[in-house]
Design a protein around this motif. Structure first.
Motif, PDB file in Angstrom:
ATOM      1  N   ARG A  40     -79.902   8.805 -85.051  1.00  0.00           N
ATOM      2  CA  ARG A  40     -79.785   9.334 -86.420  1.00  0.00           C
ATOM      3  C   ARG A  40     -81.131   9.256 -87.144  1.00  0.00           C
ATOM      4  O   ARG A  40     -81.501  10.173 -87.871  1.00  0.00           O
ATOM      5  N   ASP A  41     -81.841   8.158 -86.955  1.00  0.00           N
ATOM      6  CA  ASP A  41     -83.130   7.991 -87.620  1.00  0.00           C
ATOM      7  C   ASP A  41     -84.146   9.014 -87.130  1.00  0.00           C
ATOM      8  O   ASP A  41     -84.930   9.545 -87.917  1.00  0.00           O
ATOM      9  N   GLU A  42     -84.146   9.284 -85.828  1.00  0.00           N
ATOM     10  CA  GLU A  42     -85.052  10.292 -85.280  1.00  0.00           C
ATOM     11  C   GLU A  42     -84.704  11.683 -85.817  1.00  0.00           C
ATOM     12  O   GLU A  42     -85.600  12.466 -86.137  1.00  0.00           O
ATOM     13  N   LEU A  43     -83.422  11.967 -85.931  1.00  0.00           N
ATOM     14  CA  LEU A  43     -82.992  13.255 -86.475  1.00  0.00           C
ATOM     15  C   LEU A  43     -83.431  13.389 -87.924  1.00  0.00           C
ATOM     16  O   LEU A  43     -84.000  14.413 -88.319  1.00  0.00           O
TER      17      LEU A  43
ATOM     18  N   ASN B 193     -84.173  25.177 -84.689  1.00  0.00           N
ATOM     19  CA  ASN B 193     -85.303  25.544 -83.829  1.00  0.00           C
ATOM     20  C   ASN B 193     -86.556  24.754 -84.176  1.00  0.00           C
ATOM     21  O   ASN B 193     -87.290  24.306 -83.287  1.00  0.00           O
ATOM     22  N   ALA B 194     -86.816  24.567 -85.465  1.00  0.00           N
ATOM     23  CA  ALA B 194     -87.988  23.803 -85.890  1.00  0.00           C
ATOM     24  C   ALA B 194     -87.872  22.347 -85.444  1.00  0.00           C
ATOM     25  O   ALA B 194     -88.848  21.743 -84.992  1.00  0.00           O
ATOM     26  N   VAL B 195     -86.679  21.790 -85.558  1.00  0.00           N
ATOM     27  CA  VAL B 195     -86.464  20.397 -85.142  1.00  0.00           C
ATOM     28  C   VAL B 195     -86.647  20.273 -83.627  1.00  0.00           C
ATOM     29  O   VAL B 195     -87.303  19.349 -83.152  1.00  0.00           O
ATOM     30  N   ARG B 196     -86.102  21.206 -82.875  1.00  0.00           N
ATOM     31  CA  ARG B 196     -86.274  21.169 -81.409  1.00  0.00           C
ATOM     32  C   ARG B 196     -87.754  21.242 -81.035  1.00  0.00           C
ATOM     33  O   ARG B 196     -88.215  20.504 -80.160  1.00  0.00           O
ATOM     34  N   GLU B 197     -88.492  22.139 -81.675  1.00  0.00           N
ATOM     35  CA  GLU B 197     -89.939  22.258 -81.403  1.00  0.00           C
ATOM     36  C   GLU B 197     -90.652  20.956 -81.724  1.00  0.00           C
ATOM     37  O   GLU B 197     -91.489  20.496 -80.965  1.00  0.00           O
TER      38      GLU B 197
ATOM     39  N   TYR C  14     -70.084  14.631 -89.470  1.00  0.00           N
ATOM     40  CA  TYR C  14     -69.716  15.299 -88.222  1.00  0.00           C
ATOM     41  C   TYR C  14     -70.851  16.184 -87.704  1.00  0.00           C
ATOM     42  O   TYR C  14     -71.027  16.335 -86.504  1.00  0.00           O
ATOM     43  N   GLU C  15     -71.659  16.749 -88.613  1.00  0.00           N
ATOM     44  CA  GLU C  15     -72.808  17.541 -88.169  1.00  0.00           C
ATOM     45  C   GLU C  15     -73.908  16.646 -87.613  1.00  0.00           C
ATOM     46  O   GLU C  15     -74.519  16.965 -86.599  1.00  0.00           O
ATOM     47  N   VAL C  16     -74.141  15.516 -88.264  1.00  0.00           N
ATOM     48  CA  VAL C  16     -75.138  14.572 -87.768  1.00  0.00           C
ATOM     49  C   VAL C  16     -74.740  14.095 -86.376  1.00  0.00           C
ATOM     50  O   VAL C  16     -75.562  14.076 -85.449  1.00  0.00           O
ATOM     51  N   GLN C  17     -73.468  13.764 -86.186  1.00  0.00           N
ATOM     52  CA  GLN C  17     -72.996  13.329 -84.864  1.00  0.00           C
ATOM     53  C   GLN C  17     -73.216  14.422 -83.823  1.00  0.00           C
ATOM     54  O   GLN C  17     -73.634  14.139 -82.701  1.00  0.00           O
ATOM     55  N   TYR C  18     -72.915  15.652 -84.183  1.00  0.00           N
ATOM     56  CA  TYR C  18     -73.095  16.774 -83.261  1.00  0.00           C
ATOM     57  C   TYR C  18     -74.562  16.894 -82.841  1.00  0.00           C
ATOM     58  O   TYR C  18     -74.879  16.977 -81.657  1.00  0.00           O
ATOM     59  N   TRP C  19     -75.470  16.886 -83.813  1.00  0.00           N
ATOM     60  CA  TRP C  19     -76.890  17.087 -83.504  1.00  0.00           C
ATOM     61  C   TRP C  19     -77.483  15.897 -82.761  1.00  0.00           C
ATOM     62  O   TRP C  19     -78.306  16.069 -81.866  1.00  0.00           O
ATOM     63  N   VAL C  20     -77.073  14.686 -83.103  1.00  0.00           N
ATOM     64  CA  VAL C  20     -77.552  13.494 -82.391  1.00  0.00           C
ATOM     65  C   VAL C  20     -77.152  13.577 -80.924  1.00  0.00           C
ATOM     66  O   VAL C  20     -77.958  13.341 -80.022  1.00  0.00           O
ATOM     67  N   GLN C  21     -75.910  13.947 -80.696  1.00  0.00           N
ATOM     68  CA  GLN C  21     -75.413  14.055 -79.321  1.00  0.00           C
ATOM     69  C   GLN C  21     -76.069  15.229 -78.589  1.00  0.00           C
ATOM     70  O   GLN C  21     -76.493  15.095 -77.442  1.00  0.00           O
ATOM     71  N   THR C  22     -76.178  16.360 -79.229  1.00  0.00           N
ATOM     72  CA  THR C  22     -76.758  17.554 -78.614  1.00  0.00           C
ATOM     73  C   THR C  22     -78.225  17.366 -78.264  1.00  0.00           C
ATOM     74  O   THR C  22     -78.673  17.772 -77.189  1.00  0.00           O
ATOM     75  N   LEU C  23     -78.965  16.738 -79.176  1.00  0.00           N
ATOM     76  CA  LEU C  23     -80.405  16.575 -78.968  1.00  0.00           C
ATOM     77  C   LEU C  23     -80.757  15.292 -78.223  1.00  0.00           C
ATOM     78  O   LEU C  23     -81.898  15.108 -77.814  1.00  0.00           O
TER      79      LEU C  23
ATOM     80  N   ARG D 213     -75.180  26.576 -86.153  1.00  0.00           N
ATOM     81  CA  ARG D 213     -76.158  26.292 -85.107  1.00  0.00           C
ATOM     82  C   ARG D 213     -77.604  26.464 -85.575  1.00  0.00           C
ATOM     83  O   ARG D 213     -78.524  26.068 -84.900  1.00  0.00           O
ATOM     84  N   ASP D 214     -77.821  27.079 -86.747  1.00  0.00           N
ATOM     85  CA  ASP D 214     -79.173  27.330 -87.221  1.00  0.00           C
ATOM     86  C   ASP D 214     -79.700  26.257 -88.163  1.00  0.00           C
ATOM     87  O   ASP D 214     -80.905  26.150 -88.356  1.00  0.00           O
ATOM     88  N   ARG D 215     -78.823  25.486 -88.755  1.00  0.00           N
ATOM     89  CA  ARG D 215     -79.225  24.500 -89.756  1.00  0.00           C
ATOM     90  C   ARG D 215     -78.610  23.132 -89.451  1.00  0.00           C
ATOM     91  O   ARG D 215     -77.501  23.035 -88.949  1.00  0.00           O
ATOM     92  N   ILE D 216     -79.348  22.104 -89.806  1.00  0.00           N
ATOM     93  CA  ILE D 216     -78.883  20.729 -89.633  1.00  0.00           C
ATOM     94  C   ILE D 216     -78.633  20.146 -91.020  1.00  0.00           C
ATOM     95  O   ILE D 216     -79.557  20.037 -91.823  1.00  0.00           O
TER      96      ILE D 216
END
Length: 58
Positions: free
Chosen positions: A35-38, A50-54, A22-31, A13-16
């Motif tokens: 994919r390009d924005e991520l 946290n930095a990405v969310r900010e 599967y991690e990219v899919q998780y973060w794309v869906q969560t945020l 949960r701390d790193r992307i």
């Protein structure tokens, strides 16, 4: 030791990690972003969630 690709549970949960689909899919869906924005956010501020969310809030 390398990642066990068969163990695709919840990612760290701390790193992307953009190298694991599967991690990219998780973060794309969560945020709620593409994919390009991520990728752009991680390149801009680093891989910490946290930095990405900010960054995305701006």
């Amino acid at each position: 030791m390398s990642d066990d690709r068969k163990n695709t549970g919840a990612p760290d949960r701390d790193r992307i990690n953009l190298n694991e689909d599967y991690e990219v899919q998780y973060w794309v869906q969560t945020l709620g972003i593409t994919r390009d924005e991520l990728k752009a956010a991680v390149e801009a501020v680093g891989p910490t969630a946290n930095a990405v969310r900010e960054h995305l809030r701006k």
